[in-house]
Design a protein around this motif. Structure first.
Motif, short mmCIF file in Angstrom:
data_model
loop_
_atom_site.label_atom_id
_atom_site.label_comp_id
_atom_site.label_asym_id
_atom_site.label_seq_id
_atom_site.Cartn_x
_atom_site.Cartn_y
_atom_site.Cartn_z
N LEU A 25 0.85 -1.20 0.00
CA LEU A 25 0.00 0.00 0.00
C LEU A 25 0.88 1.24 0.00
CD1 LEU A 25 -2.75 -1.12 2.52
CD2 LEU A 25 -2.68 -1.40 0.03
N ALA A 26 0.76 2.03 -1.06
CA ALA A 26 1.65 3.17 -1.27
C ALA A 26 0.91 4.50 -1.25
CB ALA A 26 2.37 2.99 -2.61
N GLY A 27 -0.27 4.54 -0.66
CA GLY A 27 -1.05 5.78 -0.63
C GLY A 27 -0.39 6.86 0.21
N PRO A 28 -0.79 8.09 -0.01
CA PRO A 28 -0.18 9.22 0.72
C PRO A 28 -0.58 9.25 2.20
CG PRO A 28 -2.04 9.98 -0.58
CD PRO A 28 -1.84 8.53 -0.93
N GLU A 29 0.30 9.81 3.01
CA GLU A 29 0.01 10.00 4.44
C GLU A 29 -0.72 11.31 4.70
OE1 GLU A 29 2.95 9.05 7.49
OE2 GLU A 29 4.19 8.22 5.89
#
Length: 109
Positions: A25-29
């Protein structure tokens, strides 16, 4: 003549849409996420990941309707783990069970 054929379950293929690892999972923080129309065809399409309520709406939508690549692109593993207890209460039990079977680390939260 009206057809009486039942609609397919929303869960058909749902297990295939779940990434095999939280590490993918590489979604933004933080920041904004704009979903394509195919995902956000009714309602908001733009979400502030830093806002817990907007993020919860975004993640519930993606778990329910997103394809594997969508989940990988838009969902952040740390934030998903943080939000999982709330997501569990707002999402269909059968879908949650699929996610927790595929990603057992979520079931422990």
């Amino acid at each position: 003549m009206t057809s009486t054929v039942p609609l397919p379950s929303r869960l058909v293929g749902a297990a295939d849409r779940i990434p095999p690892s939280l590490g993918l999972l590489a979604g933004p923080e933080h920041g904004r996420v704009s979903l394509p129309v195919r995902l956000a065809w009714s309602g908001p399409a733009d979400f502030d990941v830093s806002d817990p309520r907007e993020r919860l709406t975004l993640y519930c939508l993606l778990l329910d309707c997103g394809q594997r690549d969508d989940v990988i692109r838009y969902v952040n593993a740390i934030l998903l783990r943080h939000d999982w207890p709330r997501i569990r209460r707002l999402t269909a039990r059968r879908l949650i069970a699929l996610w927790e079977r595929r990603l057992p680390g979520l079931a422990a939260l």
